[in-house]
Design an enzyme around this catalytic site. Sequence first.
Site, PDB file in Angstrom:
ATOM      1  N   CYS A  24      45.917 -20.522  -8.767  1.00  0.00           N
ATOM      2  CA  CYS A  24      46.032 -20.175  -7.052  1.00  0.00           C
ATOM      3  C   CYS A  24      45.609 -18.574  -6.467  1.00  0.00           C
ATOM      4  O   CYS A  24      45.298 -18.798  -5.894  1.00  0.00           O
ATOM      5  CB  CYS A  24      47.854 -20.369  -7.365  1.00  0.00           C
ATOM      6  SG  CYS A  24      48.978 -18.958  -8.218  1.00  0.00           S
ATOM      7  N   HIS A  75      53.656 -17.777  -7.715  1.00  0.00           N
ATOM      8  CA  HIS A  75      52.875 -18.518  -6.998  1.00  0.00           C
ATOM      9  C   HIS A  75      52.055 -17.958  -5.604  1.00  0.00           C
ATOM     10  O   HIS A  75      52.609 -16.979  -4.788  1.00  0.00           O
ATOM     11  CB  HIS A  75      52.959 -19.726  -6.548  1.00  0.00           C
ATOM     12  CG  HIS A  75      52.177 -20.892  -5.787  1.00  0.00           C
ATOM     13  ND1 HIS A  75      50.670 -21.245  -6.765  1.00  0.00           N
ATOM     14  CD2 HIS A  75      51.730 -21.421  -4.733  1.00  0.00           C
ATOM     15  CE1 HIS A  75      50.427 -22.375  -5.663  1.00  0.00           C
ATOM     16  NE2 HIS A  75      51.161 -22.475  -4.892  1.00  0.00           N
ATOM     17  N   HIS A  85      46.127 -23.055   0.083  1.00  0.00           N
ATOM     18  CA  HIS A  85      46.669 -22.788  -1.947  1.00  0.00           C
ATOM     19  C   HIS A  85      46.140 -24.087  -2.565  1.00  0.00           C
ATOM     20  O   HIS A  85      45.782 -25.094  -2.018  1.00  0.00           O
ATOM     21  CB  HIS A  85      48.290 -22.763  -1.632  1.00  0.00           C
ATOM     22  CG  HIS A  85      49.151 -23.753  -2.049  1.00  0.00           C
ATOM     23  ND1 HIS A  85      50.232 -24.375  -3.060  1.00  0.00           N
ATOM     24  CD2 HIS A  85      49.091 -24.749  -1.234  1.00  0.00           C
ATOM     25  CE1 HIS A  85      51.069 -25.117  -2.690  1.00  0.00           C
ATOM     26  NE2 HIS A  85      49.939 -25.994  -1.381  1.00  0.00           N
TER      27      HIS A  85
END
Length: 333
Positions: free
Chosen positions: A249, A297, A309
């Site tokens: 990520c 994240h 993402h």
Amino acid sequence: MLATALYASGPAVADPVALPSTASEAVQRMIDLSRQSEQLNQQALSAQDELDAKLAVQEEADAKLAATTQVADAARAEVRKFQPVIDRTAIATYQGARTNRMYAVLVSDSPQQLLDQMSTLDVLSAQTADQLKEFKKATDAAESAESAARAAADAARGAAEKADQVRADLERKRSELGGAIAQVIEAWSSLSVKDRSALAGSPFPPGFDRDTLLQGLVPGSGTSALAAGLTRVGDPYVWGATGPDKFDCSGLVQWAFKQVGKNVPRTSSAQASYGTPVSKENMQPGDVVFFYSDISHVGIYAGNGLMLHASTFGVPVAVAPMGTTPFHSARRY
């Protein structure tokens, strides 16, 4: 946030009682394990960054130690240069050498001899005074240099110890991550083709209009970074990867902004301190969005409640709704 029943004492220790009994449970177990591994991945990356910083401090401390040791050695050499003169003067004084003007008067046979002797005494006295002054200067410099060298040695030793501690923590996290990754791959392998396909999902949500989103693109802006990131849709998620064709990520965010000339930090937690904060209500496409309380994240806002993402293992880079992930904060780079 996580399926705690899967783990008894840590993210790398599976609980055999929690084995899935249905296809949906298997998919959820896969998601939970992936979430755990993503956390460990970011922690390991942070530990690596911390180790790099500690090693830089250690290198600087070692260089300072070498420099101060060199100065101290030079200062001691300077002291040794004056030492013979100082030793001879001390010995002469101890033995009662007569070098004063009264002694010159007593032993002179003529006025001229007296003047000569007194002139010689003045020269000797001045030379001795100068040498004593230089000797004092040299010894002071040597003491100061040795003190600096000792302090530098302590700093270098301390920096090395801290680096060793972080290195040990990094190795532990890497070991835990390796175990978690193995569990994720095993869980993914147990899924049916249909379940794997459902997990991967669609690269774009229905109605997503890339061209409209990127209208009025400003070079070097967050929107241009988003445009760069959108070219990687479909690339696989891989722990620790930073591109150009596989990502985690934070690696995707770093890569996208690098394409527009911005060097952002490597980890999601460090990225959350980069740029300027933006409220959720004022987010614009290209802003960076962070999730979970531990900021483990990160993605790039794509407007209309969507984000680009690198989600998790088994799910390629995609544009997806933000609502399913606990929002933490947003930044504008």
